[in-house]
Design a protein around this motif. Structure first.
Motif, PDB file in Angstrom:
ATOM      1  N   ASP A   1       0.805  -1.218   0.000  1.00 43.79           N
ATOM      2  CA  ASP A   1       0.000   0.000   0.000  1.00 43.79           C
ATOM      3  C   ASP A   1       0.839   1.270   0.000  1.00 43.79           C
ATOM      4  O   ASP A   1       0.322   2.349   0.190  1.00 43.79           O
ATOM      5  CB  ASP A   1      -0.958   0.047   1.206  1.00 43.79           C
ATOM      6  CG  ASP A   1      -2.190  -0.778   0.976  1.00 43.79           C
ATOM      7  OD1 ASP A   1      -2.228  -1.480  -0.047  1.00 43.79           O
ATOM      8  OD2 ASP A   1      -3.091  -0.729   1.819  1.00 43.79           O
TER       9      ASP A   1
ATOM     10  N   ASP B   1      -6.718   4.757  -0.388  1.00 41.58           N
ATOM     11  CA  ASP B   1      -7.836   3.836  -0.586  1.00 41.58           C
ATOM     12  C   ASP B   1      -8.827   4.023   0.561  1.00 41.58           C
ATOM     13  O   ASP B   1      -8.555   3.631   1.700  1.00 41.58           O
ATOM     14  CB  ASP B   1      -7.323   2.400  -0.607  1.00 41.58           C
ATOM     15  CG  ASP B   1      -8.427   1.396  -0.928  1.00 41.58           C
ATOM     16  OD1 ASP B   1      -9.616   1.779  -0.880  1.00 41.58           O
ATOM     17  OD2 ASP B   1      -8.103   0.237  -1.225  1.00 41.58           O
TER      18      ASP B   1
ATOM     19  N   LYS C   1      -9.798   0.784   2.453  1.00 39.85           N
ATOM     20  CA  LYS C   1      -8.742   0.280   3.344  1.00 39.85           C
ATOM     21  C   LYS C   1      -8.642   1.155   4.587  1.00 39.85           C
ATOM     22  O   LYS C   1      -8.491   0.648   5.713  1.00 39.85           O
ATOM     23  CB  LYS C   1      -7.396   0.261   2.615  1.00 39.85           C
ATOM     24  CG  LYS C   1      -6.248  -0.289   3.438  1.00 39.85           C
ATOM     25  CD  LYS C   1      -6.422  -1.761   3.748  1.00 39.85           C
ATOM     26  CE  LYS C   1      -6.290  -2.602   2.491  1.00 39.85           C
ATOM     27  NZ  LYS C   1      -6.368  -4.050   2.762  1.00 39.85           N
ATOM     28  N   ARG C   2      -8.745   2.459   4.402  1.00 36.92           N
ATOM     29  CA  ARG C   2      -8.687   3.379   5.540  1.00 36.92           C
ATOM     30  C   ARG C   2      -9.859   3.106   6.503  1.00 36.92           C
ATOM     31  O   ARG C   2      -9.682   3.059   7.713  1.00 36.92           O
ATOM     32  CB  ARG C   2      -8.740   4.824   5.043  1.00 36.92           C
ATOM     33  CG  ARG C   2      -8.496   5.874   6.117  1.00 36.92           C
ATOM     34  CD  ARG C   2      -8.434   7.259   5.501  1.00 36.92           C
ATOM     35  NE  ARG C   2      -7.953   8.236   6.454  1.00 36.92           N
ATOM     36  CZ  ARG C   2      -8.718   8.883   7.335  1.00 36.92           C
ATOM     37  NH1 ARG C   2     -10.019   8.634   7.362  1.00 36.92           N
ATOM     38  NH2 ARG C   2      -8.203   9.766   8.166  1.00 36.92           N
TER      39      ARG C   2
ATOM     40  N   GLN D   1     -11.454   0.298   6.818  1.00 33.98           N
ATOM     41  CA  GLN D   1     -11.220  -1.005   7.443  1.00 33.98           C
ATOM     42  C   GLN D   1     -10.314  -0.860   8.668  1.00 33.98           C
ATOM     43  O   GLN D   1     -10.559  -1.484   9.712  1.00 33.98           O
ATOM     44  CB  GLN D   1     -10.562  -1.935   6.419  1.00 33.98           C
ATOM     45  CG  GLN D   1     -10.195  -3.320   6.950  1.00 33.98           C
ATOM     46  CD  GLN D   1      -9.476  -4.163   5.891  1.00 33.98           C
ATOM     47  OE1 GLN D   1      -9.566  -3.874   4.690  1.00 33.98           O
ATOM     48  NE2 GLN D   1      -8.754  -5.167   6.322  1.00 33.98           N
TER      49      GLN D   1
ATOM     50  N   VAL E   1      -4.811  -6.132   8.635  1.00 38.45           N
ATOM     51  CA  VAL E   1      -3.867  -5.554   7.681  1.00 38.45           C
ATOM     52  C   VAL E   1      -2.450  -5.773   8.199  1.00 38.45           C
ATOM     53  O   VAL E   1      -2.242  -6.158   9.349  1.00 38.45           O
ATOM     54  CB  VAL E   1      -4.121  -4.040   7.489  1.00 38.45           C
ATOM     55  CG1 VAL E   1      -5.502  -3.799   6.897  1.00 38.45           C
ATOM     56  CG2 VAL E   1      -3.966  -3.280   8.801  1.00 38.45           C
TER      57      VAL E   1
ATOM     58  N   THR F   1       1.105  -1.647   6.046  1.00 37.95           N
ATOM     59  CA  THR F   1      -0.087  -0.960   5.558  1.00 37.95           C
ATOM     60  C   THR F   1      -0.595   0.067   6.561  1.00 37.95           C
ATOM     61  O   THR F   1      -0.892   1.209   6.202  1.00 37.95           O
ATOM     62  CB  THR F   1      -1.209  -1.971   5.259  1.00 37.95           C
ATOM     63  OG1 THR F   1      -0.790  -2.822   4.189  1.00 37.95           O
ATOM     64  CG2 THR F   1      -2.496  -1.265   4.863  1.00 37.95           C
TER      65      THR F   1
ATOM     66  N   TYR G   1      -1.126   4.640   6.428  1.00 36.75           N
ATOM     67  CA  TYR G   1      -2.341   5.430   6.623  1.00 36.75           C
ATOM     68  C   TYR G   1      -2.307   6.274   7.890  1.00 36.75           C
ATOM     69  O   TYR G   1      -2.854   7.383   7.913  1.00 36.75           O
ATOM     70  CB  TYR G   1      -3.561   4.503   6.659  1.00 36.75           C
ATOM     71  CG  TYR G   1      -3.953   3.974   5.304  1.00 36.75           C
ATOM     72  CD1 TYR G   1      -4.971   4.566   4.563  1.00 36.75           C
ATOM     73  CD2 TYR G   1      -3.292   2.876   4.753  1.00 36.75           C
ATOM     74  CE1 TYR G   1      -5.326   4.089   3.319  1.00 36.75           C
ATOM     75  CE2 TYR G   1      -3.640   2.397   3.502  1.00 36.75           C
ATOM     76  CZ  TYR G   1      -4.656   3.001   2.787  1.00 36.75           C
ATOM     77  OH  TYR G   1      -5.000   2.529   1.548  1.00 36.75           O
TER      78      TYR G   1
END
Length: 239
Positions: free
Chosen positions: A25, A38, A41-42, A44, A72, A76, A80
């Motif tokens: 990522d 994403d 994904k953020r 999540q 994750v 990753t 973020y």
């Protein structure tokens, strides 16, 4: 828990088309979003963080716990969010934005002022006195002395909040001649406090151990509207 597990571990790597190593990522490969962009994904990661924070509290939570709960890799999660403070702030901001959109609809969906204020008051009071909100507030209060910036982010004024949305609504009603208010910021704060009627403090300090029942909230908000309209309604009969 040891602070060691919060340190950035060696991230998972992916080979770029040129054969270079790149953390998961963290590279924008063809067909992939750029690092940290994403939204799914953020979301999540924030979902996983929320479950951990609500379960063990802010201090006991670690980035390792959140990584496992979110499903994750460490590489990753650090793309973020830099640390759990950022994650906590992101969780609060997301929940705040959801509530703001709900109370905006509550005000806009009703032509009658009393109905709009009632829907707004019940919605906001229900959220503020709910268990997740109370737990989050207690976490912030508990670390505010050593993490003042976290507390500031939690309580900071934002472009849109329940307060600013209500103030904008009152401004429109004043412009239309429906209400007589000199200071709509003050009036908005007063209405919110009338709707809560001490419930927030009672919940925070465990005098009120259970979430207030819907009927009690509705009764309190209805009373708040009567007092508010008596003070700010148009006409001599409201003075």
């Amino acid at each position: 828990m040891s602070g060691q597990d919060d340190k950035l571990a060696e991230p998972n790597v992916t080979k770029t088309p040129r054969g270079e190593n790149c953390p998961d990522d963290a590279c924008a490969l063809p067909g992939r979003r750029a690092a940290g962009e994403d939204p799914a994904k953020r979301g999540q990661i924030i979902d996983g963080a929320k479950r951990v924070f609500m379960s063990v509290g802010f201090d006991a939570a670690s980035m390792n716990d959140i990584t496992r709960e979110a499903g994750v890799s460490k590489g990753t999660i650090y793309v973020y969010f830099e640390n759990k403070e950022e994650l906590f702030a992101a969780m609060i901001e997301r929940e705040r934005n959801r509530v703001v959109q709900t109370v905006k609809h509550a005000l806009d969906d009703h032509e009658a002022i009393d109905e709009a204020l009632f829907d707004f008051g019940v919605t906001l009071t229900t959220h503020i006195t709910a268990d997740p909100t109370i737990r989050a507030m207690r976490m912030v209060v508990g670390v505010s002395d050593r993490m003042p910036q976290l507390a500031k982010r939690f309580f900071a004024a934002t472009p849109e909040s329940g307060l600013t949305v209500l103030q904008a609504y009152l401004d429109r009603q004043v412009a239309a001649g429906a209400l007589d208010i000199e200071d709509t910021d003050l009036a908005a704060r007063q209405f919110i406090e009338l709707c809560l009627a001490g419930m927030l403090k009672r919940r925070l300090f465990s005098e009120m151990t259970e979430t207030p029942e819907r009927g009690y909230i509705e009764k309190t908000v209805a009373s708040a509207i009567r007092l508010f309209r008596a003070g700010y309604g148009r006409g001599a009969e409201n003075r």
